[in-house]
Scaffold this motif. Sequence first.
Motif, mmCIF file in Angstrom:
data_model
loop_
_atom_site.group_PDB
_atom_site.id
_atom_site.type_symbol
_atom_site.label_atom_id
_atom_site.label_comp_id
_atom_site.label_asym_id
_atom_site.label_seq_id
_atom_site.Cartn_x
_atom_site.Cartn_y
_atom_site.Cartn_z
ATOM 1 N N GLU A 143 0.837 -1.198 0.000
ATOM 2 C CA GLU A 143 0.000 0.000 0.000
ATOM 3 C C GLU A 143 0.876 1.253 0.000
ATOM 4 O OE1 GLU A 143 -3.166 0.017 -0.360
ATOM 5 O OE2 GLU A 143 -3.434 -2.156 -0.259
ATOM 6 N N PRO A 144 0.411 2.355 -0.645
ATOM 7 C CA PRO A 144 -0.949 2.558 -1.174
ATOM 8 C C PRO A 144 -1.147 2.154 -2.630
ATOM 9 C CG PRO A 144 0.236 4.617 -1.177
ATOM 10 C CD PRO A 144 1.166 3.602 -0.553
ATOM 11 N N GLY A 167 4.192 2.165 -3.147
ATOM 12 C CA GLY A 167 4.169 1.368 -1.927
ATOM 13 C C GLY A 167 5.230 1.791 -0.921
#
Length: 207
Positions: free
Chosen positions: A135-136, A141
């Motif tokens: 994430e995100p 990430g």
Amino acid sequence: MQAARGTPVDDRDDGTGRTRSGLLAHRGSWLLFAAVAAVMIAVDQVAKVLAVRHLTGEPDVEVVGELLQLHLTYNPGAAFSLGTRFTVAIACLACVATLVVLWTSRRVVSRVWAVGLGLLLAGIDGNLIDRLVREPGPFRGHVVDFLMLPNWPVFNVADICINVGVGLILLQVLRGVNLDGTRAQHSHGETDPETDPGTPAEAEEES
């Protein structure tokens, strides 16, 4: 055709500029490079999975008193929390760096160079995997960091690989050792017989 004087028949130049023993040395070193990279990427990713699983929502864990603790954090930047505003750019640079290291590895014969490049690739790709899958989102990430020293940014196994790999590469550069294992300049102006395609005996044979 008879082999050059003092040169084994199965160790002659095959037309690529390398002897058979030189090609075998290159193959062995490249396999070492690939093995180091693969193993350390696996170690890095397993360590991150375990860190997320066991440290999420938990207090810091002392491993060696206050000298080394486990502290889970997510880093959007580069190694040691540098460049936190440039996550996408860092991910793109990591992709380019991966290609550069792979291209460079095609010429590696020195085992120290092989280990250094393997560790460097493992460090780059260990953190790149996080930027791609966590994430995100892809290329944005956040990297999992969990190793904490006093007065030092939290880091991970990939960061260690990058630093050790760069250290080994700098050591070879300072020693004047090339990727093929030869030295940039020999003390008596000699060339390395293993990588030099022409020898006095071969020159005499050709004349």
